[in-house]
Design a protein around this motif. Structure first.
Motif: not given
Length: 123
Positions: A65-94
């Motif tokens: 969220d902080h990364l995407k709010e900044s014009p300096r960093t919003c375009k950097i490709p970001t890859i997330g990884f988790t042991a949690g529920d991937v579909e949950y994070y896809r559906a519930h992240t701003k």
């Protein structure tokens, strides 16, 4: 390629760092989202960010969220990884990760995904 690795798991960091450095990529390590943001304050020239989701102090979702709010960093490709529920994070992240993968993961697949994200971003 300049890579920011963000994870609280020292084994994951060690393995990923070795894989990227073996191919002569520059790697910077952060142990949580807050530490990663501190690096980005002074240097936003990273070409890709790989971040765990579940970390202490600041998790990967809040970091994104902080990364995407900044014009300096919003375009950097970001890859997330988790042991949690991937579909949950896809559906519930701003904001959305460019890619989101489940743990356990093949570290070389993650490396290839990072290279592909950088290549796509440059084209």
């Amino acid at each position: 390629m300049k890579v920011l690795l963000v994870d609280d798991d020292s084994v994951h960091l060690l393995i990923l760092r070795k894989i990227f450095e073996k191919s002569n990529h520059e790697v910077v390590i952060a142990h949580n989202g807050k530490e990663a943001l501190q690096y980005l304050e002074f240097d936003s020239s990273f070409q890709v960010i790989l971040t765990d989701i579940m970390m202490p102090i600041m998790d990967g979702v809040e970091f994104l969220d902080h990364l995407k709010e900044s014009p300096r960093t919003c375009k950097i490709p970001t890859i997330g990884f988790t042991a949690g529920d991937v579909e949950y994070y896809r559906a519930h992240t701003k904001n959305t990760f460019d890619s989101l993968v489940a743990k356990p993961m093949d570290f070389y697949d993650l490396y290839n995904l990072a290279q592909s994200a950088v290549s796509s971003h440059l084209n």
